[in-house]
Scaffold this active site. Sequence first.
Site, PDB file in Angstrom:
ATOM      1  N   SER A 152       0.981  -1.298   0.051  1.00 24.94           N
ATOM      2  CA  SER A 152      -0.218   0.182  -0.111  1.00 24.94           C
ATOM      3  C   SER A 152       0.983   1.269  -0.045  1.00 24.94           C
ATOM      4  CB  SER A 152      -0.764  -0.121   1.382  1.00 24.94           C
ATOM      5  OG  SER A 152      -1.363   1.299   1.508  1.00 24.94           O
ATOM      6  N   TYR A 165      -2.425  -1.071  10.312  1.00 21.92           N
ATOM      7  CA  TYR A 165      -2.467  -1.285   8.734  1.00 21.92           C
ATOM      8  C   TYR A 165      -1.202  -0.771   8.119  1.00 21.92           C
ATOM      9  CZ  TYR A 165      -4.247  -1.380   3.967  1.00 21.92           C
ATOM     10  OH  TYR A 165      -4.130  -1.386   2.673  1.00 21.92           O
TER      11      TYR A 165
HETATM   12  P1  NDP Z   1     -11.631  -5.753   0.594  1.00 25.99           P
HETATM   13  O1  NDP Z   1     -11.884  -5.610   1.967  1.00 25.99           O
HETATM   14  O2  NDP Z   1     -12.547  -5.636  -0.539  1.00 25.99           O
HETATM   15  O3  NDP Z   1     -11.093  -7.583   0.464  1.00 25.99           O
HETATM   16  C1  NDP Z   1     -10.293  -7.840   1.398  1.00 25.99           C
HETATM   17  C2  NDP Z   1     -10.405  -9.508   1.545  1.00 25.99           C
HETATM   18  O4  NDP Z   1      -9.621 -10.118   2.515  1.00 25.99           O
HETATM   19  C3  NDP Z   1     -11.777 -10.228   1.612  1.00 25.99           C
HETATM   20  O5  NDP Z   1     -11.953 -11.022   0.142  1.00 25.99           O
HETATM   21  C4  NDP Z   1     -11.808 -10.572   2.917  1.00 25.99           C
HETATM   22  O6  NDP Z   1     -12.682 -11.966   2.974  1.00 25.99           O
HETATM   23  C5  NDP Z   1     -10.494 -11.080   2.970  1.00 25.99           C
HETATM   24  N1  NDP Z   1     -10.112 -11.408   4.493  1.00 25.99           N
HETATM   25  C6  NDP Z   1     -10.033 -10.102   5.272  1.00 25.99           C
HETATM   26  N2  NDP Z   1      -9.608 -10.960   6.550  1.00 25.99           N
HETATM   27  C7  NDP Z   1      -9.468 -12.205   6.170  1.00 25.99           C
HETATM   28  C8  NDP Z   1      -9.102 -13.245   7.088  1.00 25.99           C
HETATM   29  N3  NDP Z   1      -9.105 -13.053   8.427  1.00 25.99           N
HETATM   30  N4  NDP Z   1      -9.004 -14.331   6.742  1.00 25.99           N
HETATM   31  C9  NDP Z   1      -9.084 -14.371   5.356  1.00 25.99           C
HETATM   32  N5  NDP Z   1      -9.579 -13.691   4.302  1.00 25.99           N
HETATM   33  C10 NDP Z   1      -9.755 -12.229   4.952  1.00 25.99           C
HETATM   34  O7  NDP Z   1     -10.145  -5.213   0.237  1.00 25.99           O
HETATM   35  P2  NDP Z   1      -9.461  -4.691  -1.113  1.00 25.99           P
HETATM   36  O8  NDP Z   1      -9.735  -5.453  -2.133  1.00 25.99           O
HETATM   37  O9  NDP Z   1      -9.430  -3.303  -1.202  1.00 25.99           O
HETATM   38  O10 NDP Z   1      -7.933  -5.207  -0.744  1.00 25.99           O
HETATM   39  C11 NDP Z   1      -7.185  -5.982  -1.238  1.00 25.99           C
HETATM   40  C12 NDP Z   1      -5.732  -5.972  -1.037  1.00 25.99           C
HETATM   41  O11 NDP Z   1      -5.336  -4.632  -1.559  1.00 25.99           O
HETATM   42  C13 NDP Z   1      -5.492  -5.687   0.421  1.00 25.99           C
HETATM   43  O12 NDP Z   1      -4.396  -6.108   1.029  1.00 25.99           O
HETATM   44  C14 NDP Z   1      -5.453  -4.130   0.751  1.00 25.99           C
HETATM   45  O13 NDP Z   1      -4.640  -3.817   1.777  1.00 25.99           O
HETATM   46  C15 NDP Z   1      -4.763  -3.781  -0.487  1.00 25.99           C
HETATM   47  N6  NDP Z   1      -4.757  -2.197  -0.983  1.00 25.99           N
HETATM   48  C16 NDP Z   1      -6.212  -1.817  -1.251  1.00 25.99           C
HETATM   49  C17 NDP Z   1      -6.623  -0.729  -1.605  1.00 25.99           C
HETATM   50  C18 NDP Z   1      -7.776   0.081  -2.286  1.00 25.99           C
HETATM   51  O14 NDP Z   1      -7.722   1.153  -2.646  1.00 25.99           O
HETATM   52  N7  NDP Z   1      -8.783  -0.853  -2.540  1.00 25.99           N
HETATM   53  C19 NDP Z   1      -5.120   0.248  -1.619  1.00 25.99           C
HETATM   54  C20 NDP Z   1      -3.996  -0.176  -1.325  1.00 25.99           C
HETATM   55  C21 NDP Z   1      -3.817  -1.629  -0.659  1.00 25.99           C
HETATM   56  P3  NDP Z   1     -14.101 -11.587   3.485  1.00 25.99           P
HETATM   57  O15 NDP Z   1     -14.781 -11.518   2.203  1.00 25.99           O
HETATM   58  O16 NDP Z   1     -14.317 -13.060   4.191  1.00 25.99           O
HETATM   59  O17 NDP Z   1     -14.188 -10.548   4.400  1.00 25.99           O
END
Ligand code: NDP
Length: 250
Positions: A152, A165
């Site tokens: 990030s 985070y």
């Molecule tokens: P979302 O919150 O939309 O999706 C996150 C995913 O992680 C979900 O599928 C969620 O599963 C899963 N998850 C969370 N906790 C757990 C757990 N304990 N065990 C298993 N799975 C888990 O996030 P994004 O798609 O936005 O983010 C994806 C990546 O990109 C992350 O690493 C985030 O930090 C990074 N990122 C995103 C940005 C953005 O603008 N969107 C910017 C910079 C970085 P569930 O469906 O069960 O909740």
Amino acid sequence: MTPTEDTNLLKDRVLLITGAGAGIGRAVSLACAARGATVVLLGRELARLNAVYDEIVAAGGPTPAILTLDLSIAGGHECQQVAELIETTFGRLDGLLHNAAVLGDITPLESYDPDVWDFVMKVNLRAPFVLTQALLPLLKRSEDASIVMTSSSVGRRARAFWGAYAISKCGIEGLVQMLSDEIANISNIRVNAINPGATRTGMRASAYPGEDPGSLRTPEEIMSLYLYLLGPDSRGVTGQSFDAQPKPAA
Ligand code: NDP
């Protein structure tokens, strides 16, 4: 034809994607399957993973696999079971995308809840470590394996109030640097980081509730870097941290 248009780009590759049920992880899973990869969908919620599974099958992609695992409580034993399941089912693993993460609190360090801190660090940093550790033997046997970790902008430089985070993402950047050094002599494995940039997902909406989601790129619009890093064209590229979107003008 660009690599992204090549529907065979990832043919015969087996890829594990964490957090595959929503947001960017869902889009990467669909994009990889559409280019021939067999995708192992890992996440917490079976219903969401089932929906992605159904979409892949309906589009004619290779039959995926589903692994439900809560990464906040996954230790060495659970990750070893993941490795054994993949080995028994497919006999191989060619790529691993650590995408799952949680946001935690956005608050000054002075008032940050230590239990929230631990929870965020477990999902965002400890899980990528233990899962990589368990899967390295399988990845080493692949002809061409790619590990991708999700960073990030606050992992490049931590900003005020981003708490665990930011620190977990700084750790991810370090993990990529350290692991790429450690496996530098293993020419068939590479490890890199992706900063997706501001992307229209549930996590982004939680972090910036006042923002117009329509002003952001969708996960589908940032797939080319994911496909490049998980596919054969990035062979030899390792230890780097990439941006999936151009940086906004300063
Ligand atoms: P979302 O919150 O939309 O999706 C996150 C995913 O992680 C979900 O599928 C969620 O599963 C899963 N998850 C969370 N906790 C757990 C757990 N304990 N065990 C298993 N799975 C888990 O996030 P994004 O798609 O936005 O983010 C994806 C990546 O990109 C992350 O690493 C985030 O930090 C990074 N990122 C995103 C940005 C953005 O603008 N969107 C910017 C910079 C970085 P569930 O469906 O069960 O909740």
